[in-house]
Design a protein around this motif. Structure first.
Motif, PDB file in Angstrom:
ATOM      1  N   TRP A   2       0.841  -1.198   0.000  1.00 41.52           N
ATOM      2  CA  TRP A   2       0.000   0.000   0.000  1.00 41.52           C
ATOM      3  C   TRP A   2       0.872   1.242   0.000  1.00 41.52           C
ATOM      4  O   TRP A   2       1.837   1.354   0.745  1.00 41.52           O
ATOM      5  N   ASP A   3       0.520   2.172  -0.849  1.00 43.50           N
ATOM      6  CA  ASP A   3       1.321   3.383  -1.001  1.00 43.50           C
ATOM      7  C   ASP A   3       0.364   4.537  -1.278  1.00 43.50           C
ATOM      8  O   ASP A   3      -0.381   4.518  -2.261  1.00 43.50           O
ATOM      9  N   ALA A   4       0.388   5.550  -0.426  1.00 46.28           N
ATOM     10  CA  ALA A   4      -0.519   6.690  -0.576  1.00 46.28           C
ATOM     11  C   ALA A   4      -0.284   7.415  -1.893  1.00 46.28           C
ATOM     12  O   ALA A   4      -1.228   7.858  -2.556  1.00 46.28           O
ATOM     13  N   ALA A   5       0.989   7.550  -2.282  1.00 46.31           N
ATOM     14  CA  ALA A   5       1.307   8.237  -3.542  1.00 46.31           C
ATOM     15  C   ALA A   5       0.767   7.449  -4.734  1.00 46.31           C
ATOM     16  O   ALA A   5       0.237   8.028  -5.699  1.00 46.31           O
ATOM     17  N   LEU A   6       0.900   6.126  -4.671  1.00 48.38           N
ATOM     18  CA  LEU A   6       0.391   5.274  -5.747  1.00 48.38           C
ATOM     19  C   LEU A   6      -1.125   5.379  -5.839  1.00 48.38           C
ATOM     20  O   LEU A   6      -1.695   5.490  -6.933  1.00 48.38           O
ATOM     21  N   LEU A   7      -1.785   5.375  -4.690  1.00 51.75           N
ATOM     22  CA  LEU A   7      -3.245   5.500  -4.667  1.00 51.75           C
ATOM     23  C   LEU A   7      -3.676   6.851  -5.242  1.00 51.75           C
ATOM     24  O   LEU A   7      -4.669   6.942  -5.965  1.00 51.75           O
ATOM     25  N   ALA A   8      -2.925   7.898  -4.921  1.00 51.29           N
ATOM     26  CA  ALA A   8      -3.230   9.233  -5.455  1.00 51.29           C
ATOM     27  C   ALA A   8      -3.081   9.257  -6.979  1.00 51.29           C
ATOM     28  O   ALA A   8      -3.915   9.836  -7.684  1.00 51.29           O
ATOM     29  N   ASP A   9      -2.021   8.614  -7.472  1.00 48.92           N
ATOM     30  CA  ASP A   9      -1.823   8.550  -8.925  1.00 48.92           C
ATOM     31  C   ASP A   9      -2.935   7.754  -9.607  1.00 48.92           C
ATOM     32  O   ASP A   9      -3.352   8.087 -10.724  1.00 48.92           O
ATOM     33  N   MET A  10      -3.420   6.718  -8.940  1.00 47.06           N
ATOM     34  CA  MET A  10      -4.547   5.955  -9.481  1.00 47.06           C
ATOM     35  C   MET A  10      -5.791   6.842  -9.555  1.00 47.06           C
ATOM     36  O   MET A  10      -6.553   6.784 -10.524  1.00 47.06           O
ATOM     37  N   GLY A  11      -5.980   7.673  -8.539  1.00 46.07           N
ATOM     38  CA  GLY A  11      -7.099   8.617  -8.547  1.00 46.07           C
ATOM     39  C   GLY A  11      -6.977   9.628  -9.676  1.00 46.07           C
ATOM     40  O   GLY A  11      -7.974   9.974 -10.319  1.00 46.07           O
ATOM     41  N   VAL A  12      -5.752  10.087  -9.926  1.00 44.22           N
ATOM     42  CA  VAL A  12      -5.509  11.018 -11.033  1.00 44.22           C
ATOM     43  C   VAL A  12      -5.859  10.359 -12.361  1.00 44.22           C
ATOM     44  O   VAL A  12      -6.504  10.967 -13.227  1.00 44.22           O
ATOM     45  N   MET A  13      -5.447   9.097 -12.523  1.00 40.03           N
ATOM     46  CA  MET A  13      -5.742   8.376 -13.762  1.00 40.03           C
ATOM     47  C   MET A  13      -7.248   8.207 -13.946  1.00 40.03           C
ATOM     48  O   MET A  13      -7.772   8.345 -15.064  1.00 40.03           O
ATOM     49  N   LEU A  61       0.601  -3.796 -24.686  1.00 43.97           N
ATOM     50  CA  LEU A  61       1.557  -2.786 -25.154  1.00 43.97           C
ATOM     51  C   LEU A  61       2.189  -2.059 -23.971  1.00 43.97           C
ATOM     52  O   LEU A  61       3.403  -1.837 -23.945  1.00 43.97           O
ATOM     53  N   ILE A  62       1.381  -1.686 -22.982  1.00 45.46           N
ATOM     54  CA  ILE A  62       1.910  -1.007 -21.795  1.00 45.46           C
ATOM     55  C   ILE A  62       2.895  -1.909 -21.065  1.00 45.46           C
ATOM     56  O   ILE A  62       3.964  -1.463 -20.616  1.00 45.46           O
ATOM     57  N   GLN A  63       2.563  -3.194 -20.942  1.00 54.74           N
ATOM     58  CA  GLN A  63       3.480  -4.141 -20.302  1.00 54.74           C
ATOM     59  C   GLN A  63       4.803  -4.208 -21.049  1.00 54.74           C
ATOM     60  O   GLN A  63       5.876  -4.248 -20.438  1.00 54.74           O
ATOM     61  N   ALA A  64       4.731  -4.211 -22.372  1.00 50.99           N
ATOM     62  CA  ALA A  64       5.944  -4.332 -23.183  1.00 50.99           C
ATOM     63  C   ALA A  64       6.789  -3.063 -23.166  1.00 50.99           C
ATOM     64  O   ALA A  64       8.020  -3.126 -23.127  1.00 50.99           O
ATOM     65  N   VAL A  65       6.132  -1.910 -23.169  1.00 53.39           N
ATOM     66  CA  VAL A  65       6.846  -0.638 -23.323  1.00 53.39           C
ATOM     67  C   VAL A  65       7.222  -0.013 -21.974  1.00 53.39           C
ATOM     68  O   VAL A  65       8.356   0.443 -21.786  1.00 53.39           O
ATOM     69  N   LEU A  66       6.283   0.018 -21.034  1.00 55.00           N
ATOM     70  CA  LEU A  66       6.509   0.720 -19.769  1.00 55.00           C
ATOM     71  C   LEU A  66       6.790  -0.217 -18.596  1.00 55.00           C
ATOM     72  O   LEU A  66       7.208   0.240 -17.534  1.00 55.00           O
ATOM     73  N   GLY A  67       6.510  -1.501 -18.761  1.00 51.78           N
ATOM     74  CA  GLY A  67       6.810  -2.453 -17.694  1.00 51.78           C
ATOM     75  C   GLY A  67       5.641  -2.674 -16.744  1.00 51.78           C
ATOM     76  O   GLY A  67       4.584  -2.032 -16.837  1.00 51.78           O
ATOM     77  N   GLU A  68       5.844  -3.584 -15.804  1.00 53.26           N
ATOM     78  CA  GLU A  68       4.775  -3.994 -14.889  1.00 53.26           C
ATOM     79  C   GLU A  68       4.320  -2.858 -13.974  1.00 53.26           C
ATOM     80  O   GLU A  68       3.186  -2.868 -13.499  1.00 53.26           O
ATOM     81  N   GLU A  69       5.173  -1.879 -13.707  1.00 56.08           N
ATOM     82  CA  GLU A  69       4.798  -0.778 -12.811  1.00 56.08           C
ATOM     83  C   GLU A  69       3.630   0.026 -13.359  1.00 56.08           C
ATOM     84  O   GLU A  69       2.861   0.626 -12.596  1.00 56.08           O
ATOM     85  N   ALA A  70       3.504   0.053 -14.689  1.00 53.88           N
ATOM     86  CA  ALA A  70       2.437   0.853 -15.303  1.00 53.88           C
ATOM     87  C   ALA A  70       1.130   0.080 -15.432  1.00 53.88           C
ATOM     88  O   ALA A  70       0.096   0.680 -15.746  1.00 53.88           O
ATOM     89  N   VAL A  71       1.166  -1.233 -15.189  1.00 51.19           N
ATOM     90  CA  VAL A  71      -0.037  -2.049 -15.359  1.00 51.19           C
ATOM     91  C   VAL A  71      -1.143  -1.591 -14.428  1.00 51.19           C
ATOM     92  O   VAL A  71      -2.325  -1.571 -14.792  1.00 51.19           O
ATOM     93  N   ILE A  72      -0.792  -1.195 -13.212  1.00 45.57           N
ATOM     94  CA  ILE A  72      -1.796  -0.794 -12.234  1.00 45.57           C
ATOM     95  C   ILE A  72      -2.584   0.430 -12.716  1.00 45.57           C
ATOM     96  O   ILE A  72      -3.776   0.565 -12.435  1.00 45.57           O
ATOM     97  N   PHE A  73      -1.941   1.302 -13.484  1.00 43.65           N
ATOM     98  CA  PHE A  73      -2.647   2.463 -14.035  1.00 43.65           C
ATOM     99  C   PHE A  73      -3.537   2.038 -15.212  1.00 43.65           C
ATOM    100  O   PHE A  73      -4.609   2.611 -15.427  1.00 43.65           O
ATOM    101  N   THR A  74      -3.081   1.041 -15.950  1.00 37.62           N
ATOM    102  CA  THR A  74      -3.902   0.495 -17.032  1.00 37.62           C
ATOM    103  C   THR A  74      -5.158  -0.147 -16.475  1.00 37.62           C
ATOM    104  O   THR A  74      -6.233  -0.089 -17.089  1.00 37.62           O
ATOM    105  N   VAL A  75      -5.035  -0.768 -15.309  1.00 39.49           N
ATOM    106  CA  VAL A  75      -6.177  -1.377 -14.641  1.00 39.49           C
ATOM    107  C   VAL A  75      -7.270  -0.336 -14.395  1.00 39.49           C
ATOM    108  O   VAL A  75      -8.458  -0.588 -14.619  1.00 39.49           O
ATOM    109  N   VAL A  76      -6.877   0.845 -13.941  1.00 40.16           N
ATOM    110  CA  VAL A  76      -7.840   1.925 -13.690  1.00 40.16           C
ATOM    111  C   VAL A  76      -8.547   2.305 -14.985  1.00 40.16           C
ATOM    112  O   VAL A  76      -9.775   2.517 -15.003  1.00 40.16           O
ATOM    113  N   VAL A  77      -7.791   2.363 -16.082  1.00 37.35           N
ATOM    114  CA  VAL A  77      -8.372   2.710 -17.383  1.00 37.35           C
ATOM    115  C   VAL A  77      -9.375   1.644 -17.819  1.00 37.35           C
ATOM    116  O   VAL A  77     -10.458   1.962 -18.348  1.00 37.35           O
ATOM    117  N   ILE A  78      -9.027   0.379 -17.605  1.00 41.49           N
ATOM    118  CA  ILE A  78      -9.929  -0.719 -17.983  1.00 41.49           C
ATOM    119  C   ILE A  78     -11.244  -0.633 -17.210  1.00 41.49           C
ATOM    120  O   ILE A  78     -12.328  -0.841 -17.760  1.00 41.49           O
TER     121      ILE A  78
END
Length: 311
Positions: A63-74, A120-137
């Motif tokens: 759990w990370d407050a900054a990560l949660l905030a970025d998910m909210g931004v997305m 594509l996000i997994q291939a280009v930006l790596g697993e760290e960006a998948v969580i933001f893709t999840v929000v988009v989905i």
């Protein structure tokens, strides 16, 4: 300049790899080895099993407050995106028949975030960006089952239950329990979900390739309206997204993910919804096919542009 060209070639290679996997599905369908019902079953597996597993797996992090905030931004970015695009497509394609126009409007708004964008996000930006893709989905599913159904089928077809109880939101709900509580899946369950998540890229590409094989390619290339709609989906929308988000100095991963996903080709559900609600399934399938083929040219450019602007 040489650095940008090098990045462009790297991303183009990654996109080409995805298209080689699509070629497998295309060839299997053209040879008759893989049939329409088989493709439908694979799509069902992706939608109801694999993508929820990807979502749950991506949220197995501390759990990370900054990560949660970025998910909210997305989530906010996507809310604004859908409000703007849903309104902007209303006057478009008036020269087409209503059934074709509705399918084109739907395809311009809804990108293939799950089957094409996520790999594509997994291939280009790596697993760290998948969580933001999840929000988009999740945002995609909510809007598709409300506005998308309204657009394709009319007010009487809209179901709040379907909008809330879909694979994306269910997967997010389960994943958030673990993310917010700090709990972790048992090792055996974690491995099983991880293995199922790994199916997303190859299985999605095979399905897309198979779907392309079922559409009439020659007729697809002769439809001027499809080129105009593809230009909006693949170039205009991601460029406007990149410029609109630039002044906010977002987390580079959030920025790049938002821009790249906004330039993904037309959602495969365009054809499914057209079939379900009595619109034009042929034009819908051709729109999906043409935009997917053209994206091999546009996605590397959009990806490199996003990375360059993000710094």
């Amino acid at each position: 300049m040489s650095g940008i060209l090098e990045n462009l070639l790297v991303v183009a290679g990654q996109v080409a790899t995805l298209f080689l996997m699509m070629a497998v599905g295309f060839i299997l369908v053209r040879r008759g080895t893989l049939s329409g019902p088989g493709l439908d079953q694979m799509s069902h597996l992706l939608l109801y099993v694999v993508i929820p597993c990807v979502i749950i797996d991506s949220l197995q992090v501390a759990w990370d407050a900054a990560l949660l905030a970025d998910m909210g931004v997305m989530l906010l970015i996507n809310a604004v995106y859908y409000l703007v695009t849903c309104a902007a497509v209303i006057p478009l394609f008036r020269r087409q028949s209503e059934d074709v126009a509705v399918a084109l409007r739907f395809g311009v708004v809804y990108a293939n975030t799950g089957f094409m964008g996520l790999p594509l996000i997994q291939a280009v930006l790596g697993e760290e960006a998948v969580i933001f893709t999840v929000v988009v989905i999740v945002a995609f599913n909510l809007c598709q089952w409300t506005h998308g159904v309204l657009l394709m089928g009319g007010r009487g077809e809209v179901s709040v239950r379907k909008a809330l109880l879909n694979p994306g939101t269910i997967g997010l709900s389960v994943g958030l329990v673990f993310f917010l509580s700090g709990l972790r899946l048992p090792p055996m369950a974690d491995k099983a979900i991880g293995y199922l998540s790994a199916l997303n890229t190859p299985l999605a590409m095979v399905v897309i390739g198979g779907q392309m094989a079922r559409s009439g390619l020659l007729q697809t290339f002769r439809q001027k309206a499809l080129y105009a709609a593809s230009a909006l989906r693949l170039a205009v929308i991601p460029l406007l997204t990149a410029l609109a988000l630039l002044p906010f100095r977002l987390n580079p991963l959030v920025y790049c993910t938002a821009v790249i996903l906004s330039g993904a080709p037309v959602a495969g559900s365009t054809g499914i919804f057209a079939q379900k609600f009595g619109r034009d399934p042929t034009a819908s399938a051709q729109f999906v096919t043409l935009s997917t083929l053209l994206s091999i040219l546009t996605l590397p450019v959009i990806t490199v542009l996003a990375q360059y602007l993000a710094g």
